[in-house]
Write a protein that holds these residues in place. Structure first.
Motif, PDB file in Angstrom:
ATOM      1  N   TYR A 110       0.818  -1.205   0.000  1.00 34.05           N
ATOM      2  CA  TYR A 110       0.000   0.000   0.000  1.00 34.05           C
ATOM      3  C   TYR A 110       0.859   1.264   0.000  1.00 34.05           C
ATOM      4  O   TYR A 110       0.346   2.362  -0.234  1.00 34.05           O
TER       5      TYR A 110
ATOM      6  N   ASP B 186      -6.435   3.524  12.922  1.00 33.15           N
ATOM      7  CA  ASP B 186      -5.437   3.831  11.905  1.00 33.15           C
ATOM      8  C   ASP B 186      -4.500   4.918  12.421  1.00 33.15           C
ATOM      9  O   ASP B 186      -4.943   5.971  12.885  1.00 33.15           O
TER      10      ASP B 186
ATOM     11  N   TYR C 143      -1.637   0.575  10.652  1.00 36.08           N
ATOM     12  CA  TYR C 143      -2.311   1.020   9.432  1.00 36.08           C
ATOM     13  C   TYR C 143      -3.519   0.102   9.256  1.00 36.08           C
ATOM     14  O   TYR C 143      -3.380  -1.084   8.962  1.00 36.08           O
TER      15      TYR C 143
ATOM     16  N   ARG D   2      -6.962  -0.772   7.313  1.00 33.03           N
ATOM     17  CA  ARG D   2      -7.514  -0.538   5.986  1.00 33.03           C
ATOM     18  C   ARG D   2      -8.729  -1.424   5.744  1.00 33.03           C
ATOM     19  O   ARG D   2      -8.742  -2.611   6.118  1.00 33.03           O
TER      20      ARG D   2
ATOM     21  N   PRO E  73     -11.401   1.450  11.874  1.00 34.87           N
ATOM     22  CA  PRO E  73     -10.660   2.564  11.263  1.00 34.87           C
ATOM     23  C   PRO E  73     -10.196   3.612  12.261  1.00 34.87           C
ATOM     24  O   PRO E  73      -9.257   4.364  11.983  1.00 34.87           O
TER      25      PRO E  73
ATOM     26  N   LYS F 216       0.464   9.037   0.417  1.00 34.56           N
ATOM     27  CA  LYS F 216      -0.847   9.512  -0.023  1.00 34.56           C
ATOM     28  C   LYS F 216      -1.679   9.878   1.205  1.00 34.56           C
ATOM     29  O   LYS F 216      -1.321   9.527   2.327  1.00 34.56           O
ATOM     30  N   PRO F 217      -2.810  10.572   0.996  1.00 35.92           N
ATOM     31  CA  PRO F 217      -3.647  10.928   2.144  1.00 35.92           C
ATOM     32  C   PRO F 217      -4.129   9.724   2.950  1.00 35.92           C
ATOM     33  O   PRO F 217      -4.379   9.837   4.151  1.00 35.92           O
ATOM     34  N   TYR F 218      -4.242   8.572   2.293  1.00 31.79           N
ATOM     35  CA  TYR F 218      -4.825   7.398   2.950  1.00 31.79           C
ATOM     36  C   TYR F 218      -3.796   6.452   3.572  1.00 31.79           C
ATOM     37  O   TYR F 218      -4.182   5.520   4.289  1.00 31.79           O
ATOM     38  N   ASN F 219      -2.502   6.628   3.306  1.00 25.72           N
ATOM     39  CA  ASN F 219      -1.535   5.634   3.776  1.00 25.72           C
ATOM     40  C   ASN F 219      -0.421   6.226   4.638  1.00 25.72           C
ATOM     41  O   ASN F 219       0.647   5.635   4.784  1.00 25.72           O
TER      42      ASN F 219
END
Length: 215
Positions: free
Chosen positions: A59, A147, A79, A81, A144, A65-68
């Motif tokens: 990932y 995270d 993390y 997901r 979530p 990135k904004p998500y990782n």
């Protein structure tokens, strides 16, 4: 509520190897703990997968990135997901700050809070409560909101070790991938009935084992 009976000692970041593959192997035999409002749930990791720097299935492969973002934090951050829109999985960052890589927690042997896990996974047998990454997160109530959590930071979700914690560790190919799946980057406790995946991949003749966790 079941009392906690397993003396799990928290792991510090300095104990974690600074290499994704080494860390994935080292984490087999360690523990994942969630101190929920209802009580403690915990399990001993019996299966992990490494997603090292440069791995095209990681990932983190396409950069920050904004998500990782959690994957680029110092080793020891969670993390979490959503996979296939159906279940959550938990990875752990595995390199120095700013380097993206991960260790996937694939399965645990339940320790504390089995009744609480069963409430999260109604009808599941004990052997199936956390056998597979989606089941693991469901059983340990990991969603979530976790995270980015620091698993070495003294919070309610953390990693630890039993004393003694040495286990034999074997390796085989990763599963659930369509590329880069042949490298021996999946680590597990041979003979454990809590390990996930096809049993044909766990035949002793196909494996290379070595002593596991450090003491």
């Amino acid at each position: 509520m079941r009392a906690e009976t397993f003396p799990i000692l928290p792991l510090s970041r300095d104990e974690l190897p600074v290499d994704t593959v080494e860390l994935a192997r080292w984490m087999v035999g360690k523990c994942l703990v969630h101190d929920t409002p209802q009580g403690r749930v915990s399990g001993r990791l019996v299966e992990t997968e490494a997603y090292p720097v440069g791995d095209s299935t990681s990932y983190a492969y396409r950069g920050l990135k904004p998500y990782n973002g959690a994957l680029f934090r110092a080793r020891g951050h969670a993390y979490v997901r959503l996979v296939y829109g159906a279940s959550y999985t938990i990875n752990m960052s595995s390199e120095e700050e700013g380097v993206g890589a991960a260790v996937l927690f694939r399965a645990v042997e339940p320790l504390d809070g089995i009744e609480l896990m069963q409430a999260q996974r109604p009808g599941a047998k004990r052997v199936d409560l956390a056998r597979g990454p989606g089941r693991l997160c469901a059983a340990l109530a990991i969603g979530p909101e976790w995270d980015g959590a620091d698993l070495c930071g003294g919070g309610a979700l953390w990693i630890g070790r039993l004393d003694p914690d040495a286990v034999r560790v074997a390796s085989t190919q990763r599963i659930g991938l369509t590329r880069e799946m042949h490298a021996p980057l999946r680590f597990y406790v041979p003979g454990s009935r809590f390990v996930s995946g096809p049993k044909r991949l766990l035949e002793p003749a196909a494996l290379s084992g070595s002593p596991g966790a450090r003491s």
